[in-house]
Scaffold this motif. Structure first.
Motif, PDB file in Angstrom:
ATOM      1  N   ARG A  30       0.829  -1.203   0.000  1.00 18.83           N
ATOM      2  CA  ARG A  30       0.000   0.000   0.000  1.00 18.83           C
ATOM      3  C   ARG A  30       0.864   1.254   0.000  1.00 18.83           C
ATOM      4  O   ARG A  30       0.548   2.242  -0.687  1.00 18.83           O
ATOM      5  CB  ARG A  30      -0.925   0.012   1.220  1.00 18.83           C
ATOM      6  CG  ARG A  30      -2.092  -0.958   1.137  1.00 18.83           C
ATOM      7  CD  ARG A  30      -2.978  -0.836   2.362  1.00 18.83           C
ATOM      8  NE  ARG A  30      -3.543   0.514   2.466  1.00 18.83           N
ATOM      9  CZ  ARG A  30      -4.209   0.954   3.533  1.00 18.83           C
ATOM     10  NH1 ARG A  30      -4.350   0.181   4.587  1.00 18.83           N
ATOM     11  NH2 ARG A  30      -4.700   2.170   3.557  1.00 18.83           N
ATOM     12  N   PHE A  31       1.943   1.233   0.761  1.00 12.60           N
ATOM     13  CA  PHE A  31       2.852   2.387   0.782  1.00 12.60           C
ATOM     14  C   PHE A  31       3.441   2.613  -0.602  1.00 12.60           C
ATOM     15  O   PHE A  31       3.536   3.765  -1.071  1.00 12.60           O
ATOM     16  CB  PHE A  31       3.957   2.160   1.813  1.00 12.60           C
ATOM     17  CG  PHE A  31       4.931   3.308   1.906  1.00 12.60           C
ATOM     18  CD1 PHE A  31       4.663   4.386   2.734  1.00 12.60           C
ATOM     19  CD2 PHE A  31       6.106   3.303   1.162  1.00 12.60           C
ATOM     20  CE1 PHE A  31       5.554   5.461   2.810  1.00 12.60           C
ATOM     21  CE2 PHE A  31       7.000   4.367   1.230  1.00 12.60           C
ATOM     22  CZ  PHE A  31       6.723   5.450   2.062  1.00 12.60           C
TER      23      PHE A  31
ATOM     24  N   ARG B 233       0.870   4.138  -2.845  1.00 13.99           N
ATOM     25  CA  ARG B 233       0.516   5.495  -2.440  1.00 13.99           C
ATOM     26  C   ARG B 233       1.631   6.496  -2.701  1.00 13.99           C
ATOM     27  O   ARG B 233       1.396   7.619  -3.159  1.00 13.99           O
ATOM     28  CB  ARG B 233       0.155   5.470  -0.949  1.00 13.99           C
ATOM     29  CG  ARG B 233      -0.412   6.757  -0.389  1.00 13.99           C
ATOM     30  CD  ARG B 233      -0.944   6.549   1.018  1.00 13.99           C
ATOM     31  NE  ARG B 233       0.085   6.151   1.963  1.00 13.99           N
ATOM     32  CZ  ARG B 233       0.141   4.958   2.559  1.00 13.99           C
ATOM     33  NH1 ARG B 233      -0.770   4.034   2.285  1.00 13.99           N
ATOM     34  NH2 ARG B 233       1.100   4.680   3.423  1.00 13.99           N
ATOM     35  N   GLU B 234       2.871   6.096  -2.424  1.00 15.06           N
ATOM     36  CA  GLU B 234       3.998   7.025  -2.513  1.00 15.06           C
ATOM     37  C   GLU B 234       4.858   6.826  -3.753  1.00 15.06           C
ATOM     38  O   GLU B 234       5.759   7.618  -4.018  1.00 15.06           O
ATOM     39  CB  GLU B 234       4.888   6.882  -1.259  1.00 15.06           C
ATOM     40  CG  GLU B 234       4.151   7.062   0.062  1.00 15.06           C
ATOM     41  CD  GLU B 234       3.546   8.450   0.217  1.00 15.06           C
ATOM     42  OE1 GLU B 234       4.061   9.397  -0.434  1.00 15.06           O
ATOM     43  OE2 GLU B 234       2.569   8.598   0.964  1.00 15.06           O
ATOM     44  N   GLY B 235       4.617   5.726  -4.481  1.00 14.48           N
ATOM     45  CA  GLY B 235       5.410   5.480  -5.675  1.00 14.48           C
ATOM     46  C   GLY B 235       6.817   5.040  -5.374  1.00 14.48           C
ATOM     47  O   GLY B 235       7.728   5.223  -6.208  1.00 14.48           O
ATOM     48  N   GLN B 236       7.061   4.491  -4.185  1.00 10.91           N
ATOM     49  CA  GLN B 236       8.409   4.056  -3.801  1.00 10.91           C
ATOM     50  C   GLN B 236       8.304   2.716  -3.088  1.00 10.91           C
ATOM     51  O   GLN B 236       7.555   2.565  -2.129  1.00 10.91           O
ATOM     52  CB  GLN B 236       9.056   5.085  -2.864  1.00 10.91           C
ATOM     53  CG  GLN B 236      10.457   4.684  -2.399  1.00 10.91           C
ATOM     54  CD  GLN B 236      11.027   5.666  -1.392  1.00 10.91           C
ATOM     55  OE1 GLN B 236      10.332   6.580  -0.964  1.00 10.91           O
ATOM     56  NE2 GLN B 236      12.275   5.470  -1.025  1.00 10.91           N
ATOM     57  N   ARG B 237       9.058   1.730  -3.549  1.00 13.71           N
ATOM     58  CA  ARG B 237       9.064   0.403  -2.946  1.00 13.71           C
ATOM     59  C   ARG B 237      10.093   0.372  -1.816  1.00 13.71           C
ATOM     60  O   ARG B 237      11.261   0.670  -2.017  1.00 13.71           O
ATOM     61  CB  ARG B 237       9.399  -0.659  -3.987  1.00 13.71           C
ATOM     62  CG  ARG B 237       9.629  -2.052  -3.452  1.00 13.71           C
ATOM     63  CD  ARG B 237       8.390  -2.630  -2.804  1.00 13.71           C
ATOM     64  NE  ARG B 237       7.304  -2.802  -3.749  1.00 13.71           N
ATOM     65  CZ  ARG B 237       6.133  -3.334  -3.422  1.00 13.71           C
ATOM     66  NH1 ARG B 237       5.916  -3.724  -2.169  1.00 13.71           N
ATOM     67  NH2 ARG B 237       5.187  -3.456  -4.321  1.00 13.71           N
ATOM     68  N   VAL B 238       9.621   0.011  -0.606  1.00 10.48           N
ATOM     69  CA  VAL B 238      10.483  -0.080   0.569  1.00 10.48           C
ATOM     70  C   VAL B 238      10.374  -1.486   1.132  1.00 10.48           C
ATOM     71  O   VAL B 238       9.290  -2.076   1.150  1.00 10.48           O
ATOM     72  CB  VAL B 238      10.075   0.955   1.641  1.00 10.48           C
ATOM     73  CG1 VAL B 238      10.936   0.816   2.891  1.00 10.48           C
ATOM     74  CG2 VAL B 238      10.184   2.373   1.086  1.00 10.48           C
TER      75      VAL B 238
ATOM     76  N   LEU C  65      -0.787  -0.783  13.042  1.00 10.02           N
ATOM     77  CA  LEU C  65       0.171  -1.458  12.160  1.00 10.02           C
ATOM     78  C   LEU C  65       0.423  -0.641  10.905  1.00 10.02           C
ATOM     79  O   LEU C  65       1.575  -0.475  10.460  1.00 10.02           O
ATOM     80  CB  LEU C  65      -0.339  -2.852  11.793  1.00 10.02           C
ATOM     81  CG  LEU C  65       0.577  -3.669  10.877  1.00 10.02           C
ATOM     82  CD1 LEU C  65       1.905  -3.951  11.557  1.00 10.02           C
ATOM     83  CD2 LEU C  65      -0.094  -4.983  10.478  1.00 10.02           C
ATOM     84  N   ALA C  66      -0.641  -0.108  10.312  1.00 14.70           N
ATOM     85  CA  ALA C  66      -0.491   0.694   9.092  1.00 14.70           C
ATOM     86  C   ALA C  66       0.349   1.934   9.366  1.00 14.70           C
ATOM     87  O   ALA C  66       1.246   2.286   8.575  1.00 14.70           O
ATOM     88  CB  ALA C  66      -1.869   1.091   8.560  1.00 14.70           C
ATOM     89  N   ALA C  67       0.083   2.595  10.494  1.00 14.13           N
ATOM     90  CA  ALA C  67       0.857   3.792  10.834  1.00 14.13           C
ATOM     91  C   ALA C  67       2.317   3.436  11.102  1.00 14.13           C
ATOM     92  O   ALA C  67       3.234   4.170  10.710  1.00 14.13           O
ATOM     93  CB  ALA C  67       0.251   4.470  12.054  1.00 14.13           C
TER      94      ALA C  67
END
Length: 529
Positions: free
Chosen positions: A376-377, A380-385, A413-415
C-alpha cells in the motif's frame, strides 16, 4: 432391465400439429421419445393443463400408435400463472411427494425439453434435490434431416464426477474470499471462517449485516470489499455510501441521513437528498451505528423495512432501496438493556452478525499484513520499501509478542509501517529504524492505556514500560496511601495494618522504605508530589 418411466410436460407448441399425415414429418418431442430405437419407454407420465386436454389426448393416441408397449398416464396440472416460480415449484413438489416412486423397481427420466422455462427449471431443481429420483432427459430434432424421431441424451447431475467443474468452483470461491481479504493470505482460522461465512451471506442475501469489533479491526474496509464483490457479481448498481454516525449530532444528523427540503430550517438554502437517497440501488455503511440517537434509529428501521423515509421539512416521503451494513464497537445488547439503542432495530440488524477480532487476537496474521501495508505504501507514494532480513525478524518478533498491545489494531500497524518506510529514504528498513519504531510504539501504548495513577510524575517512560501490570497496580495504591499520610510511619501502618496485627513487633516504616527502593523511589519524592 427395470421398466422405464418418462415424466414431462406436454409441449403446447412443440407437440402440437395439424391432424393428418403431414404431422409425421414434424418433430414432436413427446412423441419422438417413444420412437427411439434404443429407448424403450414403458410408462409416460404426461403433465398438461386443462386448456390443452384435447392436445394431450391427440398426442397420447399418436404415442400409442408408434409404441403400443408404452402406457400413457395423462396428469392434469393447472397453474394460475405458469410463470410464477413459487406456484410452479410448489405444485411440482406436491406431485413429487405424492408419487409412489420406487427406484429399486423402476428407472425414471425427467423430460425438460417441453413446458415453460419456469417449469423446466423447477424440474431440474427437483431432480437435482432428488425429489424426482431420476436423470434428466433432453431431446432435440435431428440435424440435417426432417424426421419425427429426433435425438435424445441424458444429463448426469452427479457433479462430483466432474473434477474440472469442482476445481473451477473451488477456485471461484477462493477468489471471492481472497477478494474480501484484499488478497491478504491470512492464517488465523477463526478469521478465515468468518470471511467464508460473510462471502456466502453477501452473495445470497440482501438482509442487513452487522459488523462488530474494536476500532481499527477493519470493519470499514471489509464493508467496502463486500460492496465491491457484489458489484462484480452485478448484484448492486448504485454507490457505496459510508458515514460515521459518531460525527452526526443534533438536527444535522436527520438532515445528513434523510435529507431536507429547502427552508426546512435556518440555513437550508436548497434541497438536500441525504445519504440514504444517495445509496439507492447500492449499499449504505453506517459505522458506529450505536452512536445514533433514538429518533434517527426509528427512521433507519423504517427505511430498512419499508424502503421509505421522510426528509426533514417534507410532506411527502422519499424512497431508497439499499442494502445496509452497520458497524459498531459497542455491545448493542447492553445498549438495548441501557435504553440507548432500540430493541426492534437491534433485532433487525442481528440476523447476520459477525464479530471481527482485533489484531492482538490474530498475531499470526501480522506478517502477511505487514507485506500488504508495504504494498500500500508503494502504491501510495510510488516508492518500494522493504526490510533487511535482520530488521524484519526483529520487528516481527516484537509484533507477535505479548509486549505489543496493538490497541489501535490495524491502524496502529499501518501507521507503524508508514513511519518506518518514510524514515528509510534508501528503500531499506534497518535494525536501527525498527528499534526506534518499537520504542515509539511502546510509548504510544503506554500513554494510550495509562490512567491517572500518579506514577507518571515519579517514574520515567522506560521505567513505567518495564512495570508488570500487577506491580503497577500495587505501586499506584502504595503511592496513593503515602500521599494521604503525614509520615512514612503512618503510611506504613495503613498499608500493613492486617499483617502487623499478627506480629509481636514490626517496623512498618522500614518495610515501606524498602518497598519504594525497589522502584528507585523514596518517601520524600513520593510525598511531595
Amino acid at each position: 432391465m427395470k421398466p422405464l418411466v418418462v415424466i414431462g410436460f406436454l409441449g403446447s407448441t412443440l407437440d402440437g400439429s395439424k391432424f393428418g399425415p403431414s404431422r409425421w414429418n414434424k418433430w414432436r418431442p413427446s412423441v419422438g421419445i417413444t420412437m427411439q430405437e434404443d429407448l424403450r419407454v414403458d410408462r409416460f407420465v404426461l403433465l398438461h393443463g386443462t386448456p390443452h386436454g384435447r392436445l394431450a389426448e391427440y398426442v397420447a393416441e399418436d404415442i400409442a400408435s408408434v409404441s403400443p408397449e408404452t402406457t400413457i398416464d395423462l396428469r392434469r396440472m393447472d397453474f394460475k400463472n405458469p410463470w410464477d416460480f413459487e406456484e410452479v415449484y410448489g405444485k411440482l413438489l406436491d406431485f413429487a411427494r405424492a408419487e409412489p416412486f420406487d427406484p429399486e423397481v423402476e428407472d425414471y427420466l425427467i423430460h425438460i425439453t417441453t413446458g415453460t422455462h419456469v417449469a423446466q427449471i423447477c424440474l431440474f431443481l427437483l431432480t437435482e434435490a432428488h425429489y424426482l429420483p431420476g436423470r434428466l432427459l433432453q431431446t432435440q430434432p435431428s440435424r440435417g434431416t426432417v424426421s419425427p424421431v429426433g435425438e435424445w441424451n441424458t444429463i448426469d447431475l452427479d457433479l462430483s464426477r466432474y473434477d474440472s467443474i469442482a476445481t473451477r468452483f473451488a477456485v471461484a470461491s477462493a477468489e471471492s474470499q481472497s477478494f474480501l481479504k484484499s488478497g491478504i493470505e491470512t492464517r488465523n482460522a477463526g478469521f478465515n471462517g468468518i470471511i467464508d461465512e460473510i462471502e456466502h451471506v453477501a452473495l445470497r442475501s440482501k438482509a442487513p449485516v452487522l459488523l462488530m469489533g474494536p476500532t481499527g479491526a477493519g470493519k470499514s474496509q471489509l464493508a467496502r470489499r463486500i460492496y465491491e464483490l457484489k458489484r462484480l457479481k452485478h448484484q448492486v448498481g448504485g454507490a457505496f455510501v459510508e458515514v460515521n454516525c459518531a460525527t452526526l449530532r443534533g438536527d444535522s444528523a436527520m438532515s445528513a441521513l434523510f435529507g431536507h427540503r429547502k427552508g426546512a430550517f435556518t440555513g437550508a438554502a436548497a434541497d438536500r437528498p441525504g445519504l440514504l437517497r444517495s445509496a439507492d440501488k447500492g449499499m449504505l455503511f453506517l459505522d458506529e451505528i450505536g452512536e445514533l440517537g433514538l429518533d434517527e434509529q426509528a427512521m433507519i428501521l423504517r427505511a430498512i423495512e419499508d424502503k421509505r423515509f421522510l426528509p426533514v421539512g417534507a410532506d411527502k416521503e422519499s424512497a431508497a432501496d439499499f442494502q445496509l451494513i452497520a458497524g459498531t464497537n459497542r455491545d448493542l445488547g447492553e445498549a438495548v438493556a441501557s435504553g440507548i439503542f432500540r430493541e426492534d432495530l437491534y433485532a433487525r440488524l442481528n440476523l447476520w452478525t459477525f464479530t471481527l477480532p482485533g489484531l492482538a487476537e490474530r498475531r499470526e496474521d501480522i506478517e502477511p499484513n505487514l507485506d500488504y501495508e508495504l504494498d500500500r505504501f508503494a502504491e501510495r507514494e510510488g516508492q518500494r520499501v522493504s526490510f533487511n532480513k535482520e530488521a524484519r525478524q526483529r520487528y516481527l518478533a516484537f509484533a507477535i509478542s505479548s509486549d505489543a498491545r496493538w490497541t489501535g489494531n490495524f491502524r496502529d500497524l499501518a501507521a507503524s509501517v508508514t513511519r518506518m518506510a518514510t524514515l528509510s529514504p534508501r528503500g531499506r528498513i534497518d535494525v536501527d529504524c525498527v528499534d526506534s519504531e518499537v520504542a515509539r510504539l511502546r510509548k504510544l501504548w503506554l500513554h494510550a492505556n495509562a490512567v491517572d495513577d500518579g506514577l507518571a510524575s515519579l517514574l520515567s517512560d522506560e521505567a513505567l514500560a518495564a512495570l508488570d501490570p500487577f506491580d503497577r497496580v500495587q505501586l499506584a495504591e502504595t503511592v496513593r496511601i503515602c500521599r494521604a499520610s503525614r509520615s512514612l510511619s503512618e503510611a506504613g501502618r495503613s498499608l500493613f495494618a492486617a499483617s502487623r496485627a499478627r506480629r509481636t513487633s514490626a517496623n512498618d516504616a522500614d518495610r515501606l522504605r524498602k518497598y519504594l527502593t525497589r522502584f528507585g523511589l523514596d518517601w520524600s519524592a513520593v510525598a511531595k508530589n
